[in-house]
Enzyme design. Structure first.
Site: not given
Ligand code: AGP
Length: 588
Positions: A2, A27, A74, A100-101, A465, A469, A472, A488, A583
């Site tokens: 957050c 955030r 968040w 935050n936490g 990667e 992308k 997300e 395989h 983030k």
């Protein structure tokens, strides 16, 4: 993760708080809230949605008062509903907090407070902070004591700011970032310098167990035991320009375009830091590299690059798994932790596990004031500037350029990143010029249910990667596959509905990977080649210029970033704020 912010000083607090929250919205953006104190009365407005939406509906910027706090959330504990939005007051509205936490012992504290007659209004862990403060403040009518008692009861990670109706603003941190911004007219307290960078670049970076007490203009810092703490103000180096979108629609696109120069900024490292960093690696018995998400993909490439170009044997372990496999480390080992934010919980946990084994810790990190930078024996700064888009783009290629630089320092300039800078920069510019073509192509595959990205050797981490992308940003299932593994098992997935992207530039993997292209084509898949050697087998070819084979991974990721960005737009997703993500993942 957050974002929290507080302000006390001249002028209306609300517009400053809301502006700061907008700068830090990457955030977390499930809900927003502001509390201000006006003539001794606390006013709280909060709701679900992004800052602009909630401001429009609740008039956040119009709130009166020169003192206040703000929050973007968040969600970790409790659903995304108005009552779970911060700020939280307690039973009365004589105080409010933003946090935050994660308070790990919140259940036990809540039961204790319920027995004392407290009434809770949310499902969150954070609300216990407000009730603890209210309880201890009522006991002795002493806010400093209330802050110390509350902080000593909390377990877990927290950074919180509290506003009291006697015009005091307080804050405390443990394992979550918290920074004071110093202006001529007052003070900010914020999760991130971006919260106040438009008003000041003078900052105090708080440390674990710091408590801030701000009464009017009188600022004091103590620790959880009440002892006075000295913290020296520093100057924040980041350019103001970096924290705005400029001509771009989204931060994500701006940051993709910045790569043609950020990869070289990353190589402007202090000589003595690079020497120390490389000496520790060269003299270690064994070298482990770790990271999460995109930074893990950098760690995978570090394995390729360091072994091939500097003969350093490297073991790469994803951070979320590292703590279960650290038994091999000892005092002769070194762990290289790669992280843009320097606050990813899994990465910090890996560092802790390595420390317990006596290993040295090195890091490649973008935020030099982060916990990871502070915990490292030596760190190299990514130097790509603030990365606001949740999806890592420029920080990835900058991490790679540092890895190449380390390999060249140890191995004798074999990767060629220093001697081929102009060629690489021009090649990146040329790749960026393909945006409109890639956007057209994105329109053709936007309804794909599955996208597979195939490649070999040092192209395989780029497959992973690129798939990350697309997942997300565009919420489309995508999978990176080592091309040689197709037969395989994964080949069973390929049919006429499949979209397969092949990373196949003209290098040592070309012939083998081309044979994979024939195989998937024969199963009816739509085939896209990212290559500098077009071939009739591809239904669509994204041409990349040729650069030295060692540097190809830095180039071929760019079309994949652009493709993911445009797929997001086609699917009406906001590239800067992908759903469910933040983030920095500061919880494990
Ligand atoms: C990448 O696009 C994601 N945002 C995510 O995987 C990210 O790379 C990961 O959370 C690690 O973050 P860090 O580099 O800040 O440690």
């Amino acid at each position: 993760m957050c974002s929290i912010i507080g302000y006390s000083g001249v002028g209306k607090a609300a517009p400053l708080l809301v502006g700061g929250l907008q700068k830090m919205e990457y955030r977390g953006y499930d809900s927003v809230g502001v509390a201000t104190l006006n003539s001794g009365k606390l006013l709280i407005r909060k709701g679900i949605g992004k800052v602009e939406e909630v401001n429009k509906s609740l008039g956040l910027k119009e709130m009166s008062g020169q003192l206040g706090i703000g929050h973007t959330r968040w969600a970790t504990h409790g659903g995304i509903i108005d009552s779970n939005a911060h700020p939280h007051s307690a039973c009365t509205t004589n105080l409010a907090i933003v946090h935050n936490g994660v308070i790990e012992n919140h259940q036990e504290l809540k039961e204790e407070l319920l027995k004392k007659g407290h009434v809770f209004k949310s499902e969150t862990d954070s609300e216990v902070i407000a009730h603890l403060l209210e309880h201890y403040w009522a006991l002795k009518n002493d806010i400093k004591e209330a802050m110390m008692n509350t902080c000593n009861r909390l377990r877990g990670s927290f950074a919180f700011v509290a506003v009291f109706d006697d015009s005091t603003l307080c804050a405390a941190r443990y394992d979550e970032p918290l920074i004071i911004g110093i202006t001529a007219g007052g003070y900010f307290i914020s999760s991130d310098v971006l919260g106040f960078l438009d008003y000041t670049d003078r900052a105090i970076f708080l440390d674990n167990r710091d408590i801030v007490l701000l009464e009017g203009n009188n600022l004091s810092i103590i620790d959880f035991d009440g002892e006075k703490v000295e913290r020296t103000p520093t100057q924040v180096a980041w350019e103001l320009a970096d924290s705005d979108k400029g001509k771009y629609a989204y931060f994500t696109l701006k940051e993709i375009y910045e790569q043609s120069h950020t990869i070289f900024k990353s190589m402007q490292q202090k000589k003595e830091s690079v020497e120390t960093f490389c000496d520790i690696i060269a003299n270690a018995k064994d070298v482990f590299v770790t990271g999460s998400g995109t930074s893990y993909h950098s760690a995978l490439l570090a394995k390729h690059i360091l072994s091939k170009y500097s003969q350093i044997r490297v073991e790469t372990v994803v951070s979320s798994e590292f703590q279960y496999s650290s038994e091999l480390l000892d005092e002769n080992s070194v762990l290289i932790a790669i992280s843009q934010s320097g606050e990813t919980a899994d990465v910090l946990q890996s560092v802790k596990a390595a420390r317990e084994k006596g290993a040295k810790v090195l890091s490649i990190v973008n935020v030099t004031t982060s916990s990871l930078a502070r915990l490292s024996d030596c760190f190299l700064e990514v130097k790509c500037g603030p990365e606001i888009g949740v999806a890592a783009t420029k920080s990835f290629t900058s991490q790679l350029s540092i890895i190449y630089y380390i390999a060249d320092t140890i191995g004798g300039n074999l990767t060629g990143i220093s001697t081929n800078r102009m060629e690489l920069s021009k090649a990146i510019e040329k790749s960026l010029e393909l945006e409109s073509k890639i956007a057209e192509f994105a329109a053709q595959i936007k309804d794909a249910k599955d996208i597979y990205i195939l490649g070999r050797s040092n192209h395989f981490p780029i497959c992973l990667e690129g798939a990350l992308k697309i997942k997300e940003l565009a919420y489309i299932h995508a999978e990176g596959i080592a091309a040689g593994e197709l037969k395989h098992g994964p080949l069973a997935l390929i049919d006429k509905n499949s979209v397969v992207i092949i990373l196949n530039p003209d290098d040592s993997t070309y012939i083998d990977t081309l044979s994979n292209a024939h195989v998937v084509k024969s199963r009816g898949a739509r085939l896209i080649g990212i290559t500098n050697k077009p071939h009739l087998i591809y239904d669509y070819c994204i041409p990349i210029p040729y650069v030295k084979e060692s540097l190809l991974p830095m180039l071929e990721v760019i079309p994949l970033q652009i493709l993911a960005y445009h797929l997001a737009l086609h699917n009406n997703a906001n590239p800067d704020y992908p759903r469910n993500l933040a983030k920095c993942v500061t919880v494990r």
